[in-house]
Scaffold this motif. Structure first.
Motif, PDB file in Angstrom:
ATOM      1  N   VAL A  23       0.750  -1.323  -0.158  1.00  0.00           N
ATOM      2  CA  VAL A  23       0.037   0.289  -0.022  1.00  0.00           C
ATOM      3  C   VAL A  23       0.664   1.197  -0.057  1.00  0.00           C
ATOM      4  CG1 VAL A  23      -1.657   1.330   1.569  1.00  0.00           C
ATOM      5  CG2 VAL A  23      -1.944  -0.961   1.120  1.00  0.00           C
ATOM      6  N   GLY A  24       1.879   1.322   0.725  1.00  0.00           N
ATOM      7  CA  GLY A  24       2.752   2.045   0.592  1.00  0.00           C
ATOM      8  C   GLY A  24       3.534   2.657  -0.453  1.00  0.00           C
ATOM      9  N   THR A  25       3.626   1.714  -1.477  1.00  0.00           N
ATOM     10  CA  THR A  25       3.373   2.091  -3.058  1.00  0.00           C
ATOM     11  C   THR A  25       3.446   2.550  -3.512  1.00  0.00           C
ATOM     12  OG1 THR A  25       3.355  -0.065  -3.638  1.00  0.00           O
ATOM     13  CG2 THR A  25       5.783  -0.272  -2.743  1.00  0.00           C
ATOM     14  N   TRP A  26       1.818   2.463  -3.369  1.00  0.00           N
ATOM     15  CA  TRP A  26       0.465   3.255  -3.821  1.00  0.00           C
ATOM     16  C   TRP A  26       0.531   4.580  -3.642  1.00  0.00           C
ATOM     17  CZ3 TRP A  26      -3.328  -1.347  -3.062  1.00  0.00           C
ATOM     18  CH2 TRP A  26      -2.326  -2.223  -3.906  1.00  0.00           C
ATOM     19  N   GLN A  30       7.617   8.311  -5.236  1.00  0.00           N
ATOM     20  CA  GLN A  30       8.441   7.417  -5.622  1.00  0.00           C
ATOM     21  C   GLN A  30      10.077   8.184  -5.836  1.00  0.00           C
ATOM     22  OE1 GLN A  30       7.221   5.189  -8.622  1.00  0.00           O
ATOM     23  NE2 GLN A  30       5.683   3.739  -7.201  1.00  0.00           N
ATOM     24  N   GLY A  31      10.932   7.192  -5.389  1.00  0.00           N
ATOM     25  CA  GLY A  31      12.760   8.186  -5.781  1.00  0.00           C
ATOM     26  C   GLY A  31      13.509   7.650  -5.170  1.00  0.00           C
ATOM     27  N   SER A  32      14.236   8.014  -5.134  1.00  0.00           N
ATOM     28  CA  SER A  32      15.971   6.980  -5.219  1.00  0.00           C
ATOM     29  C   SER A  32      17.059   7.973  -4.997  1.00  0.00           C
ATOM     30  CB  SER A  32      16.311   6.462  -5.560  1.00  0.00           C
ATOM     31  OG  SER A  32      16.517   6.807  -7.729  1.00  0.00           O
ATOM     32  N   PHE A  33      18.442   7.772  -4.232  1.00  0.00           N
ATOM     33  CA  PHE A  33      19.063   8.398  -3.837  1.00  0.00           C
ATOM     34  C   PHE A  33      20.169   7.707  -5.115  1.00  0.00           C
ATOM     35  CE2 PHE A  33      17.865   8.909   0.636  1.00  0.00           C
ATOM     36  CZ  PHE A  33      17.748   9.488   0.706  1.00  0.00           C
ATOM     37  N   GLN A  34      21.498   8.462  -5.135  1.00  0.00           N
ATOM     38  CA  GLN A  34      22.539   8.990  -5.991  1.00  0.00           C
ATOM     39  C   GLN A  34      23.118   8.090  -5.336  1.00  0.00           C
ATOM     40  OE1 GLN A  34      24.452  11.571  -7.865  1.00  0.00           O
ATOM     41  NE2 GLN A  34      22.419  12.379  -8.698  1.00  0.00           N
ATOM     42  N   THR A  35      23.539   5.962  -5.636  1.00  0.00           N
ATOM     43  CA  THR A  35      24.635   6.180  -4.748  1.00  0.00           C
ATOM     44  C   THR A  35      26.179   6.741  -5.677  1.00  0.00           C
ATOM     45  OG1 THR A  35      24.041   3.725  -5.942  1.00  0.00           O
ATOM     46  CG2 THR A  35      22.972   4.199  -3.507  1.00  0.00           C
ATOM     47  N   THR A  36      27.088   5.822  -4.269  1.00  0.00           N
ATOM     48  CA  THR A  36      28.398   5.536  -5.211  1.00  0.00           C
ATOM     49  C   THR A  36      29.261   4.381  -3.788  1.00  0.00           C
ATOM     50  OG1 THR A  36      30.200   7.017  -5.190  1.00  0.00           O
ATOM     51  CG2 THR A  36      29.532   7.706  -2.878  1.00  0.00           C
ATOM     52  N   THR A  37      30.855   4.132  -4.465  1.00  0.00           N
ATOM     53  CA  THR A  37      31.662   3.152  -3.882  1.00  0.00           C
ATOM     54  C   THR A  37      32.183   3.750  -2.977  1.00  0.00           C
ATOM     55  OG1 THR A  37      31.042   1.702  -5.555  1.00  0.00           O
ATOM     56  CG2 THR A  37      33.091   1.281  -3.918  1.00  0.00           C
ATOM     57  N   ASN A  38      32.930   3.415  -1.540  1.00  0.00           N
ATOM     58  CA  ASN A  38      33.210   4.084  -0.343  1.00  0.00           C
ATOM     59  C   ASN A  38      35.084   3.596  -0.579  1.00  0.00           C
ATOM     60  OD1 ASN A  38      32.823   1.614   0.516  1.00  0.00           O
ATOM     61  ND2 ASN A  38      31.856   2.696   2.546  1.00  0.00           N
ATOM     62  N   GLU A  54      10.593  10.104 -11.935  1.00  0.00           N
ATOM     63  CA  GLU A  54       9.608  10.868 -13.026  1.00  0.00           C
ATOM     64  C   GLU A  54       8.402  10.346 -13.709  1.00  0.00           C
ATOM     65  OE1 GLU A  54      12.727  11.498 -16.517  1.00  0.00           O
ATOM     66  OE2 GLU A  54      13.986  12.683 -15.568  1.00  0.00           O
ATOM     67  N   GLN A  55       8.675   8.654 -13.372  1.00  0.00           N
ATOM     68  CA  GLN A  55       7.574   8.088 -13.401  1.00  0.00           C
ATOM     69  C   GLN A  55       7.287   6.888 -12.494  1.00  0.00           C
ATOM     70  OE1 GLN A  55       8.091   5.525 -17.802  1.00  0.00           O
ATOM     71  NE2 GLN A  55       5.705   5.018 -17.590  1.00  0.00           N
ATOM     72  N   ARG A  56       5.497   6.551 -12.378  1.00  0.00           N
ATOM     73  CA  ARG A  56       5.517   6.183 -11.027  1.00  0.00           C
ATOM     74  C   ARG A  56       5.018   4.855 -11.641  1.00  0.00           C
ATOM     75  NH1 ARG A  56       3.949   7.954  -6.939  1.00  0.00           N
ATOM     76  NH2 ARG A  56       2.967   6.192  -4.930  1.00  0.00           N
ATOM     77  N   VAL A  57       6.021   3.505 -10.260  1.00  0.00           N
ATOM     78  CA  VAL A  57       5.546   2.427 -10.672  1.00  0.00           C
ATOM     79  C   VAL A  57       4.465   1.346  -9.977  1.00  0.00           C
ATOM     80  CG1 VAL A  57       6.537  -0.163 -10.533  1.00  0.00           C
ATOM     81  CG2 VAL A  57       8.339   1.535 -11.184  1.00  0.00           C
ATOM     82  N   TRP A  58       3.563   0.855 -10.217  1.00  0.00           N
ATOM     83  CA  TRP A  58       2.495   0.686  -9.997  1.00  0.00           C
ATOM     84  C   TRP A  58       2.710  -1.531  -9.197  1.00  0.00           C
ATOM     85  CZ3 TRP A  58      -0.812   3.274  -8.133  1.00  0.00           C
ATOM     86  CH2 TRP A  58      -1.063   4.918  -8.337  1.00  0.00           C
ATOM     87  N   GLY A 331       9.194  -0.896  -5.236  1.00  0.00           N
ATOM     88  CA  GLY A 331       7.646   0.269  -5.561  1.00  0.00           C
ATOM     89  C   GLY A 331       9.157   0.890  -5.053  1.00  0.00           C
ATOM     90  N   GLN A 332       9.721   1.224  -5.423  1.00  0.00           N
ATOM     91  CA  GLN A 332      10.813   3.381  -5.531  1.00  0.00           C
ATOM     92  C   GLN A 332      10.551   3.904  -3.982  1.00  0.00           C
ATOM     93  OE1 GLN A 332      11.125   4.290  -9.608  1.00  0.00           O
ATOM     94  NE2 GLN A 332      10.482   3.216 -10.372  1.00  0.00           N
TER      95      GLN A 332
END
Length: 459
Positions: A23-26, A30-38, A54-58, A331-332
């Motif tokens: 339900v939370g994914t609905w 939705q979004g994300s962080f950039q990642t890097t290698t430490n 930019e586009q929602r995943v259902w 669900g991002q």
């Protein structure tokens, strides 16, 4: 008369959390962080880079069904490792080695309540810290009760030795394959890394537990009416139990256990061993113990299979718990949750954030009393959250250990706890009165330890 509150089965709670995650994914952004290698080669999130998708995943409702087999497959190495450890421990118990070891120790300190409490709790804590023993302690309940009653103590003291020992051992575990290794794996940390700091915590935390149990025991010895179960007929016990002898074969098996533990530490540090190699060690230990202990091939196989089967529920808990993270990832919204938690914790500072993680883990253990299951539910969120608030992933794992291990001694959803106090005839409300003050002490000490870990930059 109102019906007593009944806590649903842990699988029901986890499935309910899967539904909430879906339900939370609905509903959530939705979004994300950039990642890097430490510098350690681990992928970490970059603070301040969260961006909306930019586009929602259902995700369809059928995701609730497909996520579980996917999660079981994703966690297969851990699940199979747990089966091998469970089988090996069952074989060890069948040989009588564990019973003989504990019986020998208790027999030689039976003249002194202080030694019985101190050594008994240390042994229980060490077993839980090293190989995650918990359910395997249940058969010793009657033995401990008999010893304590013979020394003019009560059943609460006896169960305090066992439960406080194993709970503190889980909380400050050094090698526990069911909590430390799984949480470090999920967090992307090298297995057993940071063990020195955890070992340093073992003595002071066990000492806190010993002091609590000993003070109560002394009060009961001085005045039996002060016992929390003095008026509970089912908690009155008599007659000491018989001890199994420590034979040459059992001594050889005990030495093999220490050899295997030593090989684990060396192999992980020097050869990069992990679950496959560690599982092979436990399988080899089971074969040796079964043959040396006189079980034979068939007897060893039966005991091994029984021990593995007893952990089938644990394996399912891992799968359902991992499914929660999979749904949030698909669900991002996993990074959305991390970003939401990071805001208030970032403003509070890294030290306060670490303590906040401890409190969150403590509360969650009521709903997910499986340490391995809780690791799979929380570490996918806590590890990247730590990256954002200045808390190392090693500290995040320690906060999980504290929250899971210590609260195991008080949450009524913990099957092991309820089994032990049930055998002793201790009503839960009486146990709560005994254990709650210790929980306060341990939580405060854990908060101090986390602040120190953050301050010294523990990685």
């Amino acid at each position: 008369m109102p019906r007593a509150l009944r806590v649903p089965h842990t699988l029901v709670l986890l499935f309910a959390m899967m539904v909430l995650a879906l339900v939370g994914t609905w509903l959530l952004p939705q979004g994300s962080f950039q990642t890097t290698t430490n510098e350690h080669g681990r992928e970490v999130v970059v603070a301040g880079t969260y961006a909306r998708a930019e586009q929602r995943v259902w995700l369809p409702p059928t995701t609730l069904l497909t996520a579980v087999p996917r999660a079981l497959a994703a966690a297969q190495e851990v699940i199979f490792f747990i089966f091998l450890v469970g089988g090996a421990i069952a074989v060890l118990r069948a040989t009588g080695m564990i019973d003989a070891l504990l019986g020998w120790i208790l027999r030689h300190v039976g003249h002194s309540p202080g030694l019985l409490i101190g050594i008994g709790m240390t042994v229980f804590a060490a077993g839980s810290s090293a190989i995650g023993v918990a359910e395997e302690y249940i058969p010793f309940a009657a033995l401990l009760i008999a010893l304590c009653v013979a020394m003019r103590m009560d059943a609460v003291t006896a169960m305090g030795i066992m439960v406080c020992g194993y709970g503190i051992g889980y909380g400050v575990a050094a090698l526990n394959p069911f909590t430390v290794l799984i949480a470090q794996d999920v967090a992307g940390l090298p297995p057993t890394s940071g063990m020195g700091f955890r070992l340093a915590l073992f003595v002071p935390f066990v000492a806190i537990g010993i002091h609590h149990v000993y003070r109560y025991a002394q009060k009961v010895k001085a005045d039996p009416s002060a016992s929390l179960v003095a008026d509970v007929p089912g908690a009155q016990h008599t007659a000491p139990a018989e001890y199994p002898p420590m034979t040459g074969a059992r001594l050889a098996i005990l030495l093999a256990v220490f050899v295997v533990l030593g090989l684990m530490v060396w192999g992980i540090a020097a050869r990069g061993w992990y679950l496959i190699e560690l599982g092979a060690l436990f399988l080899g230990l089971a074969i040796f113990a079964g043959l040396a202990g006189g079980l034979g091939l068939d007897g060893s196989a039966r005991r091994f299979a029984e021990g593995a089967s007893e952990l089938a529920t644990t394996a399912l808990l891992i799968g359902f718990a991992r499914a929660i993270a999979l749904i949030l990832e698909d669900g991002q919204v996993l990074h959305t949750i991390v970003n939401g938690l990071a805001g208030p914790l970032q403003s509070a500072g890294a030290e306060v954030a670490a303590v906040g993680m401890l409190l969150i883990q403590t509360v969650l253990n009521f709903f997910i009393p499986s340490g391995s299951g809780q690791a799979y539910v929380t570490m996918p969120i806590m590890a990247p959250l730590g990256d954002l608030v200045g808390v190392s992933r090693q500290v995040a794992v320690l906060a999980f250990q504290f929250g899971d291990g210590f609260s195991n001694m008080i949450v009524p959803t913990n099957v092991v706890l309820m089994s032990i106090i049930g055998i002793a005839g201790i009503p839960y409300d009486r146990w709560f009165r005994f254990i709650f003050p210790l929980m306060v002490k341990l939580t405060l000490a854990a908060a101090v330890a986390l602040v120190v870990a953050v301050s010294i930059g523990w990685q």
